[in-house]
Design a protein around this motif. Structure first.
Motif, short mmCIF file in Angstrom:
data_model
loop_
_atom_site.label_atom_id
_atom_site.label_comp_id
_atom_site.label_asym_id
_atom_site.label_seq_id
_atom_site.Cartn_x
_atom_site.Cartn_y
_atom_site.Cartn_z
N LEU A 163 1.11 -1.56 0.18
CA LEU A 163 0.20 -0.32 -0.18
C LEU A 163 0.62 1.68 -0.02
O LEU A 163 0.11 2.54 -0.65
N TRP A 167 -0.35 4.98 -1.84
CA TRP A 167 -0.88 5.87 -1.11
C TRP A 167 0.68 6.86 -0.16
O TRP A 167 0.25 7.99 -0.12
N ASP A 232 -9.18 -5.38 -2.92
CA ASP A 232 -10.36 -5.09 -1.42
C ASP A 232 -10.89 -4.25 -0.52
O ASP A 232 -10.78 -3.55 0.42
N PHE A 234 -7.72 -2.09 -0.63
CA PHE A 234 -6.26 -0.70 -0.88
C PHE A 234 -7.06 0.01 0.03
O PHE A 234 -6.26 1.01 -0.13
N SER A 235 -8.20 0.90 0.26
CA SER A 235 -8.84 2.18 0.83
C SER A 235 -8.27 2.46 1.71
O SER A 235 -8.23 3.14 2.55
N ALA A 236 -7.67 0.93 2.55
CA ALA A 236 -7.41 1.23 4.04
C ALA A 236 -6.15 1.93 3.82
O ALA A 236 -5.62 2.71 5.27
N ALA A 238 -5.56 4.55 2.69
CA ALA A 238 -5.45 6.03 2.96
C ALA A 238 -4.95 6.49 4.27
O ALA A 238 -4.78 7.63 5.32
N TYR A 261 -5.78 4.96 -6.66
CA TYR A 261 -6.72 4.09 -7.05
C TYR A 261 -6.57 3.66 -9.12
O TYR A 261 -6.59 2.80 -9.46
#
Length: 290
Positions: A163, A167, A232, A234-236, A238, A261
């Protein structure tokens, strides 16, 4: 060895060099390789199919690359030729924990041992013995070659997808998702390369084709699952942005190139392209390739 000035028939140093190399080979063979091989033989005799992937991968790595390096030395023992090959890893016997530095040390010592050996007949016998062991060890796991993935992951030549790459940020996230090295495109190249090494070392290479086909299909499925799991969660990523400065940097990046993204979509399409060329793909992945 190379001299910067002519020898003018002063060749005594060549004799000294030859004697030192012979002494090194003798001491390394009797002081290390013979006891090591005897201990490894005892260990292989009781090796079972239920052994861990890590233990099994150690043996396969060692046997495959040692056989290939021996054959390369028989063909051309010059260091510049042998250096093109992966060096065999050290097998940590007796339940000892693997240590990367010790493994590298063994590879270097064995490298010069082969470069300076002159006993070609003994080297051929060694190849034959190692190939017999390779056949027996391989036969334990013909239906399961997932140990190759562990081998690539532990090799240290390929990085995982994390990540942090997308990010940025400095705040660790609990349970952070990542894609293990063997499921990246570079990891696939490493997997394919080891399979090629295995074919070179195995005395009956044609017998590997059936198992390789099953492994390739299984690898493809696992690779898709790994990237799906990463997407799935991936948003974590942030959550890695711990303060206003890091959030601002992420916003600037998003304005410039679409942000994390878009980078993920581009990365997945590039990483998985070799696996979707001639086959069907999961529904989630087909949306990326539209």
């Amino acid at each position: 060895s190379k001299w910067w000035i002519p020898r003018f028939f002063l060749t005594e140093s060549l004799h000294v060099e030859r004697v030192l190399k012979e002494q090194y080979c003798k001491k390394f063979r009797t002081g290390f390789m013979q006891p090591f091989d005897a201990k490894m033989t005892d260990s292989l005799k009781v090796l079972s199919s239920s052994c861990s992937d890590e233990q099994y991968a150690q043996y396969m790595d060692h046997l495959v690359r040692r056989i290939n390096l021996l054959n390369a030395a028989l063909d051309n023992p010059k260091p510049e030729n042998l250096s093109k090959r992966y060096q065999p890893s050290y097998v940590f016997l007796g339940g000892a924990n693997a240590n990367a530095e010790s493994g590298k040390g063994f590879g270097l010592l064995y490298f010069y041992y082969l470069a300076w050996r002159a006993d070609k007949d003994d080297m051929k016998k060694e190849v034959s013995t190692l190939q017999d062991w390779l056949k027996k060890v391989y036969a334990l796991r013909t239906s399961n070659m997932n140990w190759i993935l562990l081998l690539v992951d532990r090799q240290g030549t390929v990085s995982a997808a994390t990540l942090a790459e997308f990010w940025g940020g400095t705040q660790p996230v609990s349970g952070e998702k990542f894609v293990q090295p063997s499921f990246t495109s570079k990891g696939k190249n490493a997997v394919d390369y080891f399979l090629k090494e295995l074919e070179e070392a195995y005395p009956e290479a044609a017998a590997l084709s059936k198992n390789k086909g099953a492994f390739d299909e299984r690898y493809r499925v696992l690779c898709f699952e790994a990237w799906k799991s990463f997407a799935d969660g991936f948003s974590a990523g942030a959550g890695r942005l711990k303060d206003a400065k890091e959030m601002q940097d992420a916003a600037v990046k998003m304005a410039a190139d679409g942000g994390a993204y878009f980078a993920l979509i581009n990365r997945i399409s590039t990483e998985l392209e070799p696996l979707v060329a001639d086959s069907t793909m999961p529904a989630w992945l087909s949306q990326i390739y539209r």
